[in-house]
Write a protein that holds these residues in place. Structure first.
Motif, mmCIF file in Angstrom:
data_model
loop_
_atom_site.group_PDB
_atom_site.id
_atom_site.type_symbol
_atom_site.label_atom_id
_atom_site.label_comp_id
_atom_site.label_asym_id
_atom_site.label_seq_id
_atom_site.Cartn_x
_atom_site.Cartn_y
_atom_site.Cartn_z
ATOM 1 N N SER A 63 42.374 28.129 43.226
ATOM 2 C CA SER A 63 42.402 28.026 44.688
ATOM 3 C C SER A 63 43.642 27.298 45.191
ATOM 4 C CB SER A 63 41.147 27.306 45.194
ATOM 5 O OG SER A 63 41.175 25.923 44.846
ATOM 6 N N ARG A 64 44.254 26.485 44.336
ATOM 7 C CA ARG A 64 45.451 25.722 44.718
ATOM 8 C C ARG A 64 46.743 26.295 44.138
ATOM 9 N NH1 ARG A 64 44.339 20.653 46.911
ATOM 10 N NH2 ARG A 64 42.105 20.221 47.095
ATOM 11 N N GLY A 65 46.644 27.425 43.465
ATOM 12 C CA GLY A 65 47.835 28.114 42.993
ATOM 13 C C GLY A 65 48.392 27.648 41.672
ATOM 14 N N TRP A 66 47.698 26.748 40.976
ATOM 15 C CA TRP A 66 48.209 26.239 39.700
ATOM 16 C C TRP A 66 47.812 27.128 38.532
ATOM 17 C CZ3 TRP A 66 51.619 22.399 38.801
ATOM 18 C CH2 TRP A 66 51.943 21.580 39.894
ATOM 19 N N VAL A 67 46.771 27.910 38.704
ATOM 20 C CA VAL A 67 46.311 28.860 37.692
ATOM 21 C C VAL A 67 46.120 30.196 38.385
ATOM 22 C CG1 VAL A 67 44.396 29.477 36.143
ATOM 23 C CG2 VAL A 67 45.222 27.114 36.218
ATOM 24 N N ARG A 68 46.397 31.266 37.679
ATOM 25 C CA ARG A 68 46.127 32.601 38.205
ATOM 26 C C ARG A 68 45.155 33.321 37.272
ATOM 27 N NH1 ARG A 68 51.764 35.925 37.008
ATOM 28 N NH2 ARG A 68 52.101 35.133 34.893
ATOM 29 N N THR A 69 44.481 34.332 37.824
ATOM 30 C CA THR A 69 43.542 35.118 37.042
ATOM 31 C C THR A 69 43.753 36.587 37.331
ATOM 32 O OG1 THR A 69 41.203 35.364 36.442
ATOM 33 C CG2 THR A 69 41.708 35.056 38.785
ATOM 34 N N ASP A 70 43.292 37.453 36.431
ATOM 35 C CA ASP A 70 43.453 38.891 36.646
ATOM 36 C C ASP A 70 42.355 39.400 37.579
ATOM 37 O OD1 ASP A 70 41.280 38.676 34.909
ATOM 38 O OD2 ASP A 70 41.777 40.535 33.866
ATOM 39 N N ILE A 71 42.388 40.703 37.887
ATOM 40 C CA ILE A 71 41.448 41.242 38.880
ATOM 41 C C ILE A 71 40.008 41.193 38.393
ATOM 42 C CG2 ILE A 71 43.168 42.716 39.971
ATOM 43 C CD1 ILE A 71 42.058 45.063 38.382
ATOM 44 N N THR A 72 39.810 41.092 37.065
ATOM 45 C CA THR A 72 38.451 40.994 36.544
ATOM 46 C C THR A 72 37.934 39.560 36.550
ATOM 47 O OG1 THR A 72 39.080 40.629 34.230
ATOM 48 C CG2 THR A 72 38.999 42.918 35.009
ATOM 49 N N GLY A 73 38.844 38.605 36.733
ATOM 50 C CA GLY A 73 38.442 37.205 36.710
ATOM 51 C C GLY A 73 38.138 36.687 35.327
ATOM 52 N N GLY A 77 46.078 32.444 33.399
ATOM 53 C CA GLY A 77 47.446 32.077 33.054
ATOM 54 C C GLY A 77 47.973 31.035 34.016
ATOM 55 N N ILE A 78 49.159 30.531 33.739
ATOM 56 C CA ILE A 78 49.764 29.508 34.584
ATOM 57 C C ILE A 78 50.115 30.116 35.936
ATOM 58 C CG2 ILE A 78 52.157 29.856 33.867
ATOM 59 C CD1 ILE A 78 50.443 26.438 34.221
ATOM 60 N N GLY A 79 49.970 29.326 37.021
ATOM 61 C CA GLY A 79 50.175 29.822 38.368
ATOM 62 C C GLY A 79 51.541 29.510 38.942
ATOM 63 N N ILE A 80 51.818 30.062 40.107
ATOM 64 C CA ILE A 80 53.141 29.962 40.704
ATOM 65 C C ILE A 80 53.485 28.542 41.130
ATOM 66 C CG2 ILE A 80 52.386 30.446 43.080
ATOM 67 C CD1 ILE A 80 54.965 32.198 43.308
ATOM 68 N N HIS A 81 52.499 27.705 41.399
ATOM 69 C CA HIS A 81 52.807 26.341 41.812
ATOM 70 C C HIS A 81 53.436 25.527 40.685
ATOM 71 C CE1 HIS A 81 50.653 25.629 45.872
ATOM 72 N NE2 HIS A 81 51.082 26.884 45.770
ATOM 73 N N ALA A 82 53.212 25.947 39.450
ATOM 74 C CA ALA A 82 53.900 25.287 38.338
ATOM 75 C C ALA A 82 55.400 25.536 38.439
ATOM 76 C CB ALA A 82 53.362 25.800 37.009
ATOM 77 N N LEU A 83 55.783 26.762 38.817
ATOM 78 C CA LEU A 83 57.197 27.071 39.010
ATOM 79 C C LEU A 83 57.784 26.263 40.158
ATOM 80 C CD1 LEU A 83 59.796 28.735 38.672
ATOM 81 C CD2 LEU A 83 58.752 30.470 40.146
#
Length: 267
Positions: A63-73, A77-83
């Protein structure tokens, strides 16, 4: 140095906050996996956390952008906020700002790939890179980590530290030329100290030779610069040119970089 690849920070006697430590461990684990997403159970097992607690933590970080998930949930993986946070680190670091134009100068003079890296536990983190225009692509990129024993940047920095800081082996072999024993690495570091720079002859990447130069504006040095060149282009004359140019670049950086009084003393 810890066996996990990084030293644990000092807490000044303050008790570690378990939830914060778990969050950091999860992010580091996902980052280390790179392009290999993980499933919930894998993460729970790896960190020794109940599945339900891991799921709740993942959802908070998604929810805060630090982790991302695929469409199946089901994959994480690591999220864009890490970048975004990593970019802020680079933008705010006064040493990186000073070094960047000298990387450009070295790249233009040599036509090869130039790196800046920083020691982080048993690894080197790449902070800046200027790619060769000739292009046989090396695999080192900003934000990537490489074991310090297996590259020019890392060996240049390890040579600046007391030998007793080196952990016992065996060390990971990235190529057949990598050091795998403490004794072998110690002998190499003695040569680094004698000549004033390190040489990585296909120890980290097959087909690539690197020359590393510690930046001694800290004592012991934390940062280094290097030049990477494909074996196919490395003649004795070109090697001497690389050493001469990189020595000059190191001197310029050390004369320009802010000292301890010019910037916060980060730890």
């Amino acid at each position: 140095m810890s066996e996990t690849g990084a030293e644990r920070p000092e807490t000044g006697g303050v008790r570690e906050v378990k939830s914060a430590a778990r969050t950091v461990e999860l992010l580091e684990l996902l980052a280390a996996r790179g392009d290999r997403p993980a499933r919930l159970q894998e993460l729970a097992d790896e960190l020794g956390v109940p599945r339900s607690s891991m799921y709740a933590l993942l959802q908070t970080l998604i929810s805060r952008g630090w982790v991302r998930t695929d469409i199946t949930g089901s994959l994480y993986g690591i999220g864009i906020h890490a970048l975004l946070t990593g970019t802020s680190y680079l933008d705010s670091d006064p040493r990186v700002r000073v070094v960047r134009p000298y990387l450009d100068e070295a790249s233009q003079a040599l036509g090869e790939t130039i790196h800046m890296g920083r020691l982080d536990g048993r690894d080197v983190a790449y902070l800046a890179t200027r790619e060769s225009h000739e292009y046989l692509r090396t695999i080192s990129r900003v934000g990537r980590r490489l074991p310090a024993h297996a590259g020019a940047l890392g060996k240049a920095l390890l040579a600046e530290w007391p030998d007793e800081r080196l952990p016992e082996g065996p060390y990971e072999a990235l190529t057949p030329n990598s050091h795998t024993t403490r004794e072998s690495l110690l002998a190499d570091l003695a040569e680094v100290r004698a000549r004033g720079y390190s040489v990585d002859r296909e120890e980290g990447v097959l087909g690539i030779v690197g020359f590393g130069f510690a930046l001694r504006y800290d004592s012991p040095a934390q940062d280094a610069v290097s030049c990477s060149v494909p074996v196919a282009r490395l003649t004795p004359e070109h090697e001497q040119q690389i050493i001469a140019v990189m020595r000059e670049i190191r001197s310029k950086i050390e004369a320009t970089a802010p000292g301890a009084g010019g910037a916060p003393s980060w730890r």
